[in-house]
Enzyme design. Structure first.
Site, PDB file in Angstrom:
ATOM      1  N   TRP A  55       0.822  -1.212   0.000  1.00  5.86           N
ATOM      2  CA  TRP A  55       0.000   0.000   0.000  1.00  5.86           C
ATOM      3  C   TRP A  55       0.857   1.264   0.000  1.00  5.86           C
ATOM      4  O   TRP A  55       0.588   2.217  -0.723  1.00  5.86           O
ATOM      5  CB  TRP A  55      -0.942  -0.050   1.187  1.00  5.86           C
ATOM      6  CG  TRP A  55      -2.042   0.963   1.244  1.00  5.86           C
ATOM      7  CD1 TRP A  55      -2.509   1.577   2.374  1.00  5.86           C
ATOM      8  CD2 TRP A  55      -2.865   1.477   0.181  1.00  5.86           C
ATOM      9  NE1 TRP A  55      -3.553   2.431   2.066  1.00  5.86           N
ATOM     10  CE2 TRP A  55      -3.789   2.386   0.723  1.00  5.86           C
ATOM     11  CE3 TRP A  55      -2.890   1.251  -1.200  1.00  5.86           C
ATOM     12  CZ2 TRP A  55      -4.732   3.079  -0.040  1.00  5.86           C
ATOM     13  CZ3 TRP A  55      -3.824   1.930  -1.976  1.00  5.86           C
ATOM     14  CH2 TRP A  55      -4.731   2.831  -1.404  1.00  5.86           C
ATOM     15  N   LYS A 105     -13.886  -2.770   9.166  1.00 13.72           N
ATOM     16  CA  LYS A 105     -14.178  -3.639   8.002  1.00 13.72           C
ATOM     17  C   LYS A 105     -13.217  -4.814   7.924  1.00 13.72           C
ATOM     18  O   LYS A 105     -13.572  -5.891   7.419  1.00 13.72           O
ATOM     19  CB  LYS A 105     -14.183  -2.812   6.711  1.00 13.72           C
ATOM     20  CG  LYS A 105     -12.871  -2.094   6.398  1.00 13.72           C
ATOM     21  CD  LYS A 105     -11.951  -2.892   5.505  1.00 13.72           C
ATOM     22  CE  LYS A 105     -10.661  -2.141   5.252  1.00 13.72           C
ATOM     23  NZ  LYS A 105      -9.725  -2.896   4.402  1.00 13.72           N
ATOM     24  N   THR A 112     -13.519  -5.648   0.818  1.00 12.43           N
ATOM     25  CA  THR A 112     -12.658  -6.450   1.685  1.00 12.43           C
ATOM     26  C   THR A 112     -13.303  -7.756   2.114  1.00 12.43           C
ATOM     27  O   THR A 112     -12.612  -8.756   2.331  1.00 12.43           O
ATOM     28  CB  THR A 112     -12.272  -5.629   2.936  1.00 12.43           C
ATOM     29  OG1 THR A 112     -11.796  -4.342   2.520  1.00 12.43           O
ATOM     30  CG2 THR A 112     -11.178  -6.305   3.730  1.00 12.43           C
TER      31      THR A 112
END
Length: 335
Positions: free
Chosen positions: A17, A193, A250
């Site tokens: 990321w 999440k 996700t």
């Protein structure tokens, strides 16, 4: 609106990321210096223009370079923080000593501090009050962003002008940050999440069916909304890109580290076996317990998150957790 960009960025974290966000900002002509803990990552980026450890197959622009020295980022105008959430406090303390005065920091890690139950904006304020926080989160896989595939995220900032400057720095036709001022909502969405995705993956891995997976995602989302309401998050944020949007991605894609972890647990594998094969971090592991602690402090009921915390810690077997959830009494109200 046209805003001045940050032309020299420090990126704290050399994983997939962090590398993708460095690549995205470099496409706009900015220089991005990645601090990475792993010497092999620094060598690969500087020597071969590729992070073949965490993001193989993506050629990086010449504006992306790497270092293993923290002090090298002191010359940067702003920082993108992408290191794992559980290491944030120590890193913030080190960064605070590099530069006096305010320093814009875009928090892109997705987690809650396990030892305190604090969001990373609160940790930042605790140890580095001169930093100026913004938060970026949303439905995005690192490789998609690095390859320039269309992606939309939420970018939260209390100062509108600074927010527009961040958008100008990293935004493009294919990477679209939507500016909001709800830091709590955006941070919570990115953290919770991951926990729900582990639950969804476990249901999938155990072969309980797509209906059961949809039910667990929906009930997990209800838990997220309850926590957000207790913390003053904007309901629109929770229903937007950094909340429901990120959860959909996700908790439904096997490319998700957290969902794939849950799938393995649902198939009966142990955490020791799973983590022994991985080089990347699944933030939902530590975040599960942190979410439960946070929820209890707010008087919020979170049975799905509690089940995940028990599963990843080894305190309970998946079959027992499913039986417990199915045995909960029927209640009128929120469906």
């Amino acid at each position: 609106m046209t805003s001045e960009r940050f032309c020299r960025l420090g990126v704290i974290g050399g994983g997939a990321w962090g590398t993708a966000l460095a690549q995205q900002s470099a496409r706009n002509g900015n220089k991005a210096l990645i601090w990475a803990r792993e010497p092999e990552v620094v060598e690969a980026i500087n020597g071969r223009a590729e992070n073949d450890v965490f993001l193989p197959g993506v050629s990086l622009t010449e504006n992306v370079t790497a270092t293993s020295k923290f002090e090298d980022v002191a010359a940067c105008e702003a920082l993108i923080f992408v290191a794992p959430a559980q290491f944030a406090r120590g890193m913030f303390e080190k960064l605070a000593g590099l530069k006096s005065g305010p320093w814009p920091v875009l928090l892109c890690s997705k987690g809650i501090e396990l030892t305190t139950g604090l969001l990373l904006t609160d940790v930042l304020d605790d140890v580095w009050p001169s930093a100026i926080p913004a938060v970026l989160s949303g439905p995005s896989f690192a490789k998609d962003v690095a390859e320039g595939k269309p992606t939309a995220v939420a970018l939260a900032c209390r100062e509108t002008d600074l927010g527009h400057r961040w958008v100008a720095t990293i935004g493009s036709q294919t990477f679209r940050p939507y500016l909001v001022n709800d830091l709590v909502g955006v941070e919570l969405g990115g953290a919770v999440k991951n926990v729900i995705a582990i639950a969804a993956g476990a249901v999938d891995g155990a072969g309980l069916g797509e209906s059961a997976r949809a039910a667990i995602i929906s009930r997990g989302y209800a838990e997220f909304r309850r926590i957000g309401a207790a913390m003053g998050a904007n309901p629109q944020t929770m229903a937007g890109l950094s909340g429901l949007g990120d959860l959909i991605l996700t908790a439904t894609s096997e490319r998700s580290r957290n969902m794939s972890l849950g799938q393995a647990l649902g198939r009966g594998r142990t955490m020791v076996e799973i983590m022994g094969e991985r080089t990347t971090v699944s933030e939902g592991i530590a975040t599960a317990e942190a979410v439960v602690t946070l929820a209890k402090s707010k008087g919020v009921d979170v049975p799905v998150c509690e089940a995940v915390a028990a599963l990843v810690s080894g305190r309970a077997r998946f079959s027992d957790l499913v039986a417990g959830l199915l045995a909960r009494p029927f209640r009128a109200g929120e469906a």
